[in-house]
Design a protein around this motif. Structure first.
Motif, PDB file in Angstrom:
ATOM      1  N   TYR A  61       0.843  -1.088   0.025  1.00 51.78           N
ATOM      2  CA  TYR A  61       0.129  -0.048   0.049  1.00 51.78           C
ATOM      3  C   TYR A  61       0.884   1.221   0.149  1.00 51.78           C
ATOM      4  CZ  TYR A  61      -4.107  -2.939   1.512  1.00 51.78           C
ATOM      5  OH  TYR A  61      -4.925  -3.764   1.322  1.00 51.78           O
ATOM      6  N   ILE A  62       0.517   2.237  -0.901  1.00 56.13           N
ATOM      7  CA  ILE A  62       1.171   3.626  -0.847  1.00 56.13           C
ATOM      8  C   ILE A  62       0.348   4.599  -0.488  1.00 56.13           C
ATOM      9  CG2 ILE A  62       3.125   2.718  -2.302  1.00 56.13           C
ATOM     10  CD1 ILE A  62       1.548   4.372  -4.545  1.00 56.13           C
ATOM     11  N   LYS A  63       0.734   5.461   0.013  1.00 57.94           N
ATOM     12  CA  LYS A  63      -0.100   6.655   0.103  1.00 57.94           C
ATOM     13  C   LYS A  63       0.036   7.695  -0.889  1.00 57.94           C
ATOM     14  CE  LYS A  63      -0.505   8.472   4.432  1.00 57.94           C
ATOM     15  NZ  LYS A  63      -0.178   9.157   5.848  1.00 57.94           N
ATOM     16  N   GLN A  64      -0.918   7.978  -1.548  1.00 57.92           N
ATOM     17  CA  GLN A  64      -1.175   8.920  -2.806  1.00 57.92           C
ATOM     18  C   GLN A  64      -1.834   9.983  -2.566  1.00 57.92           C
ATOM     19  OE1 GLN A  64      -3.004   7.063  -5.960  1.00 57.92           O
ATOM     20  NE2 GLN A  64      -2.068   8.524  -7.368  1.00 57.92           N
ATOM     21  N   ARG A  65      -1.191  11.340  -2.761  1.00 63.25           N
ATOM     22  CA  ARG A  65      -1.803  12.643  -2.701  1.00 63.25           C
ATOM     23  C   ARG A  65      -2.998  12.848  -3.683  1.00 63.25           C
ATOM     24  NH1 ARG A  65       1.377  17.998  -2.573  1.00 63.25           N
ATOM     25  NH2 ARG A  65       2.807  16.633  -3.484  1.00 63.25           N
ATOM     26  N   ASN A  66      -4.045  13.168  -3.094  1.00 59.76           N
ATOM     27  CA  ASN A  66      -5.295  13.328  -3.762  1.00 59.76           C
ATOM     28  C   ASN A  66      -5.039  14.628  -4.843  1.00 59.76           C
ATOM     29  OD1 ASN A  66      -6.732  11.363  -2.772  1.00 59.76           O
ATOM     30  ND2 ASN A  66      -7.214  12.809  -1.131  1.00 59.76           N
ATOM     31  N   LYS A  67      -5.853  14.524  -6.005  1.00 57.82           N
ATOM     32  CA  LYS A  67      -5.816  15.615  -6.922  1.00 57.82           C
ATOM     33  C   LYS A  67      -7.190  16.450  -6.726  1.00 57.82           C
ATOM     34  CE  LYS A  67      -2.816  13.549 -10.392  1.00 57.82           C
ATOM     35  NZ  LYS A  67      -2.869  13.013 -11.766  1.00 57.82           N
ATOM     36  N   ILE A  68      -7.125  17.790  -6.928  1.00 55.76           N
ATOM     37  CA  ILE A  68      -8.220  18.488  -6.998  1.00 55.76           C
ATOM     38  C   ILE A  68      -8.786  18.413  -8.550  1.00 55.76           C
ATOM     39  CG2 ILE A  68      -7.579  20.178  -5.085  1.00 55.76           C
ATOM     40  CD1 ILE A  68      -6.642  22.063  -6.797  1.00 55.76           C
ATOM     41  N   LYS A  69      -9.971  19.079  -8.754  1.00 57.38           N
ATOM     42  CA  LYS A  69     -10.775  18.693  -9.970  1.00 57.38           C
ATOM     43  C   LYS A  69      -9.966  19.301 -11.103  1.00 57.38           C
ATOM     44  CE  LYS A  69     -15.365  18.611  -7.817  1.00 57.38           C
ATOM     45  NZ  LYS A  69     -16.536  19.086  -7.937  1.00 57.38           N
ATOM     46  N   ASN A  72      -4.526  19.621 -10.664  1.00 58.87           N
ATOM     47  CA  ASN A  72      -3.410  19.886  -9.909  1.00 58.87           C
ATOM     48  C   ASN A  72      -3.584  19.153  -8.557  1.00 58.87           C
ATOM     49  OD1 ASN A  72      -2.191  21.674 -11.698  1.00 58.87           O
ATOM     50  ND2 ASN A  72      -3.636  23.263 -11.227  1.00 58.87           N
ATOM     51  N   PHE A  73      -2.365  19.010  -7.891  1.00 61.38           N
ATOM     52  CA  PHE A  73      -2.423  18.523  -6.688  1.00 61.38           C
ATOM     53  C   PHE A  73      -3.046  19.449  -5.578  1.00 61.38           C
ATOM     54  CE2 PHE A  73       0.852  15.484  -8.572  1.00 61.38           C
ATOM     55  CZ  PHE A  73       0.051  14.147  -8.249  1.00 61.38           C
ATOM     56  N   ASP A  74      -3.611  18.808  -4.564  1.00 69.79           N
ATOM     57  CA  ASP A  74      -3.932  19.691  -3.588  1.00 69.79           C
ATOM     58  C   ASP A  74      -3.121  20.208  -2.532  1.00 69.79           C
ATOM     59  OD1 ASP A  74      -5.555  20.817  -1.537  1.00 69.79           O
ATOM     60  OD2 ASP A  74      -7.104  19.026  -1.167  1.00 69.79           O
ATOM     61  N   MET A  75      -2.885  21.360  -2.148  1.00 72.02           N
ATOM     62  CA  MET A  75      -1.813  21.728  -1.412  1.00 72.02           C
ATOM     63  C   MET A  75      -2.080  21.374   0.177  1.00 72.02           C
ATOM     64  SD  MET A  75      -0.054  22.903  -3.538  1.00 72.02           S
ATOM     65  CE  MET A  75       1.388  23.734  -2.341  1.00 72.02           C
ATOM     66  N   ASN A  76      -3.362  20.694   0.443  1.00 66.87           N
ATOM     67  CA  ASN A  76      -3.461  20.298   1.766  1.00 66.87           C
ATOM     68  C   ASN A  76      -2.414  18.763   2.308  1.00 66.87           C
ATOM     69  OD1 ASN A  76      -4.136  19.197   4.295  1.00 66.87           O
ATOM     70  ND2 ASN A  76      -6.237  18.898   3.620  1.00 66.87           N
ATOM     71  N   PRO A  77      -1.478  19.061   2.906  1.00 68.17           N
ATOM     72  CA  PRO A  77      -0.598  17.963   3.001  1.00 68.17           C
ATOM     73  C   PRO A  77      -1.340  16.816   3.813  1.00 68.17           C
ATOM     74  CG  PRO A  77      -0.154  19.441   4.677  1.00 68.17           C
ATOM     75  CD  PRO A  77      -1.070  20.068   3.893  1.00 68.17           C
ATOM     76  N   PHE A  78      -2.378  16.707   4.237  1.00 70.07           N
ATOM     77  CA  PHE A  78      -2.980  15.609   4.968  1.00 70.07           C
ATOM     78  C   PHE A  78      -4.115  14.988   4.004  1.00 70.07           C
ATOM     79  CE2 PHE A  78      -1.689  18.764   8.161  1.00 70.07           C
ATOM     80  CZ  PHE A  78      -0.907  17.903   9.010  1.00 70.07           C
ATOM     81  N   ASP A  79      -4.296  15.405   2.561  1.00 70.63           N
ATOM     82  CA  ASP A  79      -5.144  14.895   1.992  1.00 70.63           C
ATOM     83  C   ASP A  79      -4.608  13.821   0.985  1.00 70.63           C
ATOM     84  OD1 ASP A  79      -7.696  14.613   0.645  1.00 70.63           O
ATOM     85  OD2 ASP A  79      -7.371  16.319  -0.727  1.00 70.63           O
ATOM     86  N   TYR A  80      -4.842  12.613   1.513  1.00 75.47           N
ATOM     87  CA  TYR A  80      -4.224  11.433   0.755  1.00 75.47           C
ATOM     88  C   TYR A  80      -5.045  10.227   0.728  1.00 75.47           C
ATOM     89  CZ  TYR A  80       0.380  13.525   1.112  1.00 75.47           C
ATOM     90  OH  TYR A  80       1.562  14.396   1.083  1.00 75.47           O
ATOM     91  N   ASN A  81      -5.037   9.146  -0.085  1.00 74.90           N
ATOM     92  CA  ASN A  81      -5.619   7.956  -0.059  1.00 74.90           C
ATOM     93  C   ASN A  81      -4.631   6.902  -0.093  1.00 74.90           C
ATOM     94  OD1 ASN A  81      -8.302   8.822   0.037  1.00 74.90           O
ATOM     95  ND2 ASN A  81      -8.204   8.934  -2.516  1.00 74.90           N
ATOM     96  N   TRP A  82      -5.012   5.811   0.565  1.00 74.51           N
ATOM     97  CA  TRP A  82      -4.109   4.584   0.682  1.00 74.51           C
ATOM     98  C   TRP A  82      -4.366   3.765  -0.606  1.00 74.51           C
ATOM     99  CZ3 TRP A  82       0.206   3.808   3.252  1.00 74.51           C
ATOM    100  CH2 TRP A  82       0.340   4.366   4.323  1.00 74.51           C
ATOM    101  N   VAL A  83      -3.659   3.522  -1.472  1.00 74.73           N
ATOM    102  CA  VAL A  83      -3.492   2.752  -2.854  1.00 74.73           C
ATOM    103  C   VAL A  83      -3.103   1.305  -2.849  1.00 74.73           C
ATOM    104  CG1 VAL A  83      -3.258   2.685  -5.119  1.00 74.73           C
ATOM    105  CG2 VAL A  83      -3.600   5.014  -4.019  1.00 74.73           C
ATOM    106  N   LYS A  84      -3.649   0.248  -3.079  1.00 73.03           N
ATOM    107  CA  LYS A  84      -3.223  -0.815  -2.991  1.00 73.03           C
ATOM    108  C   LYS A  84      -2.539  -1.352  -4.285  1.00 73.03           C
ATOM    109  CE  LYS A  84      -4.163  -5.974  -2.244  1.00 73.03           C
ATOM    110  NZ  LYS A  84      -5.397  -6.809  -1.938  1.00 73.03           N
ATOM    111  N   LEU A  85      -1.218  -2.035  -4.439  1.00 73.00           N
ATOM    112  CA  LEU A  85      -0.465  -2.421  -5.493  1.00 73.00           C
ATOM    113  C   LEU A  85      -0.060  -3.990  -5.205  1.00 73.00           C
ATOM    114  CD1 LEU A  85       2.352   0.410  -5.371  1.00 73.00           C
ATOM    115  CD2 LEU A  85       0.280   0.355  -6.812  1.00 73.00           C
ATOM    116  N   ASN A  86      -0.523  -4.694  -6.245  1.00 74.47           N
ATOM    117  CA  ASN A  86      -0.217  -5.914  -6.539  1.00 74.47           C
ATOM    118  C   ASN A  86       0.775  -6.422  -7.359  1.00 74.47           C
ATOM    119  OD1 ASN A  86      -2.346  -7.300  -4.937  1.00 74.47           O
ATOM    120  ND2 ASN A  86      -3.928  -6.722  -6.528  1.00 74.47           N
TER     121      ASN A  86
END
Length: 86
Positions: A61-69, A72-86
């Motif tokens: 699992y990696i923590k990936q920063r969310n994108k805004i609409k 561009n990447f959101d400037m909020n450093p706490f706005d992440y999703n966990w993404v599973k890689l197989n």
């Protein structure tokens, strides 16, 4: 984190659930003579083994920063999703 046990000449995997926190402060584990300014760490990557001691599958699992609409990447450093890689 050691997830293997070696007892009486036998090896086995420890399947006990482990809870991880996103933030970790290591100050209490560092010798006071060591000159380190920052003891705070953020978890960004987890490796998981699924299966038995001698076989199985690893994934991560990696923590990936969310994108805004607008793409561009959101400037909020706490706005992440966990993404599973197989």
């Amino acid at each position: 984190l050691n997830r293997l046990s070696f007892e009486n000449g036998e090896s086995r995997k420890i399947n006990k659930k482990v809870v991880y926190y996103d933030e970790l402060n290591l100050k209490k584990y560092v010798h006071p003579d060591i000159d380190v300014k920052c003891f705070d760490y953020t978890l960004f990557y987890i490796i998981v083994h699924e299966g038995h001691f001698d076989d199985g599958h690893y994934y991560s699992y990696i923590k990936q920063r969310n994108k805004i609409k607008n793409g561009n990447f959101d400037m909020n450093p706490f706005d992440y999703n966990w993404v599973k890689l197989n």
